[in-house]
Design a protein around this motif. Structure first.
Motif, short mmCIF file in Angstrom:
data_model
loop_
_atom_site.label_atom_id
_atom_site.label_comp_id
_atom_site.label_asym_id
_atom_site.label_seq_id
_atom_site.Cartn_x
_atom_site.Cartn_y
_atom_site.Cartn_z
N PHE A 12 19.91 69.80 13.32
CA PHE A 12 19.72 71.22 13.61
C PHE A 12 20.07 71.54 15.06
CE2 PHE A 12 16.85 74.56 15.17
CZ PHE A 12 17.27 75.62 14.40
N PHE A 13 19.54 70.75 15.98
CA PHE A 13 19.80 71.01 17.40
C PHE A 13 21.25 70.72 17.77
CE2 PHE A 13 15.15 70.96 17.73
CZ PHE A 13 14.98 72.16 18.41
N ARG A 14 21.89 69.79 17.08
CA ARG A 14 23.33 69.57 17.30
C ARG A 14 24.12 70.82 16.93
NH1 ARG A 14 22.59 64.24 16.55
NH2 ARG A 14 22.53 64.30 14.29
N THR A 15 23.68 71.50 15.87
CA THR A 15 24.33 72.75 15.47
C THR A 15 24.27 73.76 16.60
OG1 THR A 15 23.80 72.39 13.15
CG2 THR A 15 24.28 74.65 13.81
N LEU A 16 23.17 73.77 17.33
CA LEU A 16 23.01 74.71 18.44
C LEU A 16 23.71 74.23 19.71
CD1 LEU A 16 19.24 75.54 17.97
CD2 LEU A 16 21.20 76.88 17.21
N GLY A 17 24.33 73.08 19.66
CA GLY A 17 24.92 72.46 20.84
C GLY A 17 26.31 72.94 21.21
N PRO A 19 28.36 76.34 23.03
CA PRO A 19 28.13 77.62 23.70
C PRO A 19 28.54 78.84 22.87
CG PRO A 19 29.49 76.17 25.07
CD PRO A 19 29.18 75.44 23.81
N VAL A 20 29.60 78.73 22.11
CA VAL A 20 30.04 79.88 21.30
C VAL A 20 29.02 80.17 20.22
CG1 VAL A 20 31.79 80.73 19.68
CG2 VAL A 20 32.49 79.60 21.81
N ARG A 21 28.47 79.13 19.61
CA ARG A 21 27.47 79.35 18.57
C ARG A 21 26.21 80.01 19.14
NH1 ARG A 21 27.67 73.47 16.35
NH2 ARG A 21 29.82 73.32 16.92
N ILE A 22 25.80 79.56 20.31
CA ILE A 22 24.64 80.17 20.96
C ILE A 22 24.93 81.63 21.27
CG2 ILE A 22 23.22 80.18 23.06
CD1 ILE A 22 22.47 77.95 21.16
N ARG A 23 26.12 81.91 21.79
CA ARG A 23 26.47 83.30 22.13
C ARG A 23 26.48 84.18 20.89
NH1 ARG A 23 25.42 87.30 24.74
NH2 ARG A 23 27.08 88.72 25.27
N VAL A 24 27.02 83.68 19.79
CA VAL A 24 27.02 84.44 18.53
C VAL A 24 25.59 84.76 18.11
CG1 VAL A 24 27.47 84.28 16.05
CG2 VAL A 24 29.26 83.64 17.67
N LEU A 25 24.72 83.76 18.15
CA LEU A 25 23.34 83.97 17.76
C LEU A 25 22.65 84.98 18.67
CD1 LEU A 25 22.34 80.29 16.90
CD2 LEU A 25 22.88 82.15 15.29
N ASP A 79 13.30 84.01 12.88
CA ASP A 79 12.89 82.79 13.59
C ASP A 79 13.98 82.29 14.53
OD1 ASP A 79 10.44 82.81 12.30
OD2 ASP A 79 11.08 81.41 10.73
N VAL A 80 15.24 82.55 14.20
CA VAL A 80 16.35 82.13 15.06
C VAL A 80 16.24 82.87 16.40
CG1 VAL A 80 18.86 82.06 15.35
CG2 VAL A 80 17.84 81.59 13.11
N ALA A 81 15.97 84.15 16.36
CA ALA A 81 15.81 84.93 17.60
C ALA A 81 14.60 84.42 18.39
CB ALA A 81 15.66 86.41 17.28
N GLU A 82 13.53 84.07 17.70
CA GLU A 82 12.35 83.53 18.37
C GLU A 82 12.67 82.21 19.05
OE1 GLU A 82 8.76 83.43 15.97
OE2 GLU A 82 9.38 85.28 14.97
N LEU A 83 13.47 81.37 18.40
CA LEU A 83 13.88 80.09 18.99
C LEU A 83 14.69 80.33 20.26
CD1 LEU A 83 14.09 76.99 18.85
CD2 LEU A 83 16.15 77.32 17.47
#
Length: 118
Positions: A12-17, A19-25, A79-83
């Motif tokens: 799961f945390f690799r998925t967040l690893g 920068p573009v994915r974090i920016r999209v979220l 929950d994604v926004a909370e994370l």
């Protein structure tokens, strides 16, 4: 054989690893957005954005719906926004601690604690 919880968390945390994915979220925290809006906010090629969106869809962090010729993305759960908010708080605390240390190194007001000999 099921995947151990620690492995699922690591995946799961690799998925967040990325920068573009974090920016999209981050952008989707404000509500659903069509791909064209995401492209204007994130300065990358459409094919690269598409790849990153596919990863987020595959891991079910975002959902996609088609509205005519437009694909609209949104967070799958609040929950994604909370994370992301929790990550911001953690980073803020870490950087504040680093700022204090930097001020001490530069000889700022907190450079030498009272009562501690040099």
């Amino acid at each position: 054989m099921p995947v151990p919880l620690y492995q699922a968390k690591a995946d799961f945390f690799r998925t967040l690893g990325h920068p573009v994915r974090i920016r999209v979220l981050e952008l989707l925290q404000d509500g659903p957005r069509p791909v064209r809006e995401l492209l204007t906010e994130i300065d990358i090629e459409a094919s690269s954005l598409s790849q990153q969106l596919a990863v987020l869809r595959r891991t079910q962090l975002v959902t996609a719906t088609r509205e005519g010729n437009t694909v609209v993305y949104e967070l799958s759960t609040p929950d994604v926004a909370e994370l992301l908010s929790a990550a911001r708080r953690i980073l803020t605390d870490l950087l504040a601690d680093q700022g204090t240390l930097l001020a001490q190194l530069r000889g700022g007001p907190a450079a030498e604690p009272q009562g501690v000999p040099r």
